[in-house]
Write a protein that holds these residues in place. Structure first.
Motif, PDB file in Angstrom:
ATOM      1  N   UNK A 132      12.658   5.807  19.138  1.00 38.32           N
ATOM      2  CA  UNK A 132      12.592   4.373  19.390  1.00 38.32           C
ATOM      3  C   UNK A 132      11.894   3.624  18.259  1.00 38.32           C
ATOM      4  N   UNK A 133      11.821   4.236  17.057  1.00 40.97           N
ATOM      5  CA  UNK A 133      11.145   3.580  15.934  1.00 40.97           C
ATOM      6  C   UNK A 133      11.886   2.311  15.544  1.00 40.97           C
ATOM      7  N   UNK A 134      11.129   1.259  15.266  1.00 42.89           N
ATOM      8  CA  UNK A 134      11.724  -0.025  14.912  1.00 42.89           C
ATOM      9  C   UNK A 134      11.978  -0.153  13.419  1.00 42.89           C
ATOM     10  N   UNK A 135      11.407   0.715  12.600  1.00 44.52           N
ATOM     11  CA  UNK A 135      11.584   0.574  11.158  1.00 44.52           C
ATOM     12  C   UNK A 135      11.038   1.783  10.430  1.00 44.52           C
ATOM     13  N   UNK A 136      10.982   1.709   9.102  1.00 44.88           N
ATOM     14  CA  UNK A 136      10.507   2.849   8.309  1.00 44.88           C
ATOM     15  C   UNK A 136       9.009   3.077   8.493  1.00 44.88           C
ATOM     16  N   UNK A 137       8.582   4.285   8.142  1.00 42.86           N
ATOM     17  CA  UNK A 137       7.168   4.629   8.190  1.00 42.86           C
ATOM     18  C   UNK A 137       6.620   4.635   6.774  1.00 42.86           C
ATOM     19  N   UNK A 138       5.529   3.930   6.553  1.00 45.76           N
ATOM     20  CA  UNK A 138       4.866   3.933   5.253  1.00 45.76           C
ATOM     21  C   UNK A 138       3.847   5.056   5.225  1.00 45.76           C
ATOM     22  N   UNK A 139       3.843   5.819   4.143  1.00 42.41           N
ATOM     23  CA  UNK A 139       2.856   6.875   3.966  1.00 42.41           C
ATOM     24  C   UNK A 139       1.779   6.368   3.021  1.00 42.41           C
ATOM     25  N   UNK A 140       0.566   6.243   3.526  1.00 41.84           N
ATOM     26  CA  UNK A 140      -0.526   5.652   2.756  1.00 41.84           C
ATOM     27  C   UNK A 140      -1.649   6.673   2.636  1.00 41.84           C
ATOM     28  N   UNK A 141      -1.899   7.187   1.441  1.00 41.06           N
ATOM     29  CA  UNK A 141      -3.042   8.092   1.283  1.00 41.06           C
ATOM     30  C   UNK A 141      -4.352   7.355   1.505  1.00 41.06           C
ATOM     31  N   UNK A 142      -5.342   8.066   2.013  1.00 42.67           N
ATOM     32  CA  UNK A 142      -6.646   7.435   2.242  1.00 42.67           C
ATOM     33  C   UNK A 142      -7.747   8.394   1.822  1.00 42.67           C
ATOM     34  N   UNK A 143      -8.889   7.820   1.508  1.00 42.46           N
ATOM     35  CA  UNK A 143     -10.094   8.593   1.232  1.00 42.46           C
ATOM     36  C   UNK A 143     -11.059   8.401   2.387  1.00 42.46           C
ATOM     37  N   UNK A 144     -11.707   9.468   2.791  1.00 43.03           N
ATOM     38  CA  UNK A 144     -12.785   9.348   3.770  1.00 43.03           C
ATOM     39  C   UNK A 144     -14.072   9.083   3.005  1.00 43.03           C
ATOM     40  N   UNK A 145     -14.561   7.873   3.097  1.00 38.26           N
ATOM     41  CA  UNK A 145     -15.780   7.469   2.399  1.00 38.26           C
ATOM     42  C   UNK A 145     -16.837   7.105   3.428  1.00 38.26           C
ATOM     43  N   UNK A 146     -17.985   7.800   3.366  1.00 41.31           N
ATOM     44  CA  UNK A 146     -19.028   7.593   4.374  1.00 41.31           C
ATOM     45  C   UNK A 146     -18.477   7.744   5.790  1.00 41.31           C
ATOM     46  N   UNK A 238     -24.020  -0.907  -0.227  1.00 41.13           N
ATOM     47  CA  UNK A 238     -24.960   0.207  -0.339  1.00 41.13           C
ATOM     48  C   UNK A 238     -24.304   1.531   0.014  1.00 41.13           C
ATOM     49  N   UNK A 239     -23.328   1.484   0.916  1.00 42.55           N
ATOM     50  CA  UNK A 239     -22.623   2.700   1.318  1.00 42.55           C
ATOM     51  C   UNK A 239     -21.441   3.006   0.396  1.00 42.55           C
ATOM     52  N   UNK A 240     -21.204   2.135  -0.591  1.00 40.24           N
ATOM     53  CA  UNK A 240     -20.072   2.343  -1.488  1.00 40.24           C
ATOM     54  C   UNK A 240     -18.734   2.045  -0.849  1.00 40.24           C
ATOM     55  N   UNK A 241     -18.734   1.164   0.145  1.00 40.99           N
ATOM     56  CA  UNK A 241     -17.512   0.834   0.875  1.00 40.99           C
ATOM     57  C   UNK A 241     -17.023  -0.564   0.496  1.00 40.99           C
ATOM     58  N   UNK A 242     -15.716  -0.823   0.602  1.00 42.39           N
ATOM     59  CA  UNK A 242     -15.212  -2.162   0.323  1.00 42.39           C
ATOM     60  C   UNK A 242     -15.656  -3.155   1.388  1.00 42.39           C
ATOM     61  N   UNK A 243     -15.621  -4.440   1.040  1.00 40.25           N
ATOM     62  CA  UNK A 243     -16.034  -5.498   1.968  1.00 40.25           C
ATOM     63  C   UNK A 243     -14.876  -5.997   2.812  1.00 40.25           C
ATOM     64  N   UNK A 244     -13.679  -5.429   2.631  1.00 44.64           N
ATOM     65  CA  UNK A 244     -12.497  -5.881   3.343  1.00 44.64           C
ATOM     66  C   UNK A 244     -12.140  -4.911   4.465  1.00 44.64           C
TER      67      UNK A 244
END
Length: 252
Positions: A132-146, A238-244
């Motif tokens: 029942x997928x409505x569209x394509x699946x985006x594959x987005x790599x991620x980093x685990x930070x903190x 301080x944690x090295x994380x983005x503000x967004x």
């Protein structure tokens, strides 16, 4: 006789999953139970680095420990941190058992299907698309930070923008400087107040012409514009994380 190729194995089908409750602001919730207590809704929160329990369920205990089940997933003996969730409960209009953070997502494949309001948990990602997928699946790599996932997306700027991928956030958040670097003709509606358990900021609502990952673009996604020095900015730096924050308007 000509050699016959071995038949291709059938792809692993996508299971039906179990019900996922979505609040008006897109907070995904699943029923769970801690240490034989009441069955309550738990928030599935990728932006949380650990498991949290509503302190009303374990008064006077800072780090309660006991068996935990979320949906059909038995996490066994689990140590949590007790926090006050009363403000979140008032905002969401539900009684919360706690927040299911990264220990729930680690070492398993967790699919939050916003379109079909279902939760799928497994050992591996099924092949192909759900029926029942409505569209394509985006594959987005991620980093685990903190302990939280950080992804990079195209915001229409010269360089990709790093976001905290936070299913616990009802809004996608960008800063004033990023907004200023985008097209000056973007709409802006002032008067919004962005609030968390740690504070609040005057903010504005806009629509982003581009918010894309792996070639899949979310057209006209709404976002909140906050000051560069918003109330979480120093803590995140301080944690090295983005503000967004990448929140519900993207996942839906």
């Amino acid at each position: 006789l000509p050699a016959c190729a071995a038949p291709e194995p059938d792809p692993v089908p996508w299971p039906a999953g179990e019900p996922l409750t979505l609040t008006l602001d897109g907070q995904p919730l699943v029923r769970g139970q801690f240490d034989g207590g009441p069955e309550l809704l738990w928030a599935l929160d990728t932006g949380a680095d650990r498991m949290y329990l509503d302190r009303d369920l374990a008064p006077g205990v800072a780090n309660p420990q006991g068996p935990l089940r979320l949906g059909a997933t038995d996490l066994g003996e689990t140590t949590l941190r007790a926090i006050d969730l009363s403000e979140a409960e008032t905002f969401l209009g539900v009684d919360l058992g706690g927040l299911a953070g990264q220990p729930f997502f680690a070492d398993r494949v967790v699919t939050l299907d916003y379109g079909a309001s279902r939760l799928i948990v497994g050992d591996a990602l099924p092949e192909g698309l759900p029926a029942d997928a409505a569209g394509p699946i985006a594959t987005v790599p991620f980093d685990l930070s903190e302990g939280v996932p950080v992804v990079e997306l195209d915001l229409g700027l010269p360089e990709p923008v790093a976001f905290i991928a936070d299913t616990g956030s009802g809004v996608t958040l960008i800063t004033e400087s990023q907004f200023a670097a985008l097209d000056a003709a973007l709409p802006r509606l002032n008067g919004y107040v962005w609030a968390t358990n740690y504070g609040r900021d005057d903010a504005a609502v806009t629509r982003l012409p581009t918010l894309s990952a792996d070639g899949v673009n979310i057209d006209g996604s709404w976002a909140i514009v906050v000051p560069d020095d918003h109330h979480l900015a120093n803590l995140l730096r301080l944690a090295g994380l983005p503000s967004q924050f990448l929140g519900f308007p993207f996942y839906r």
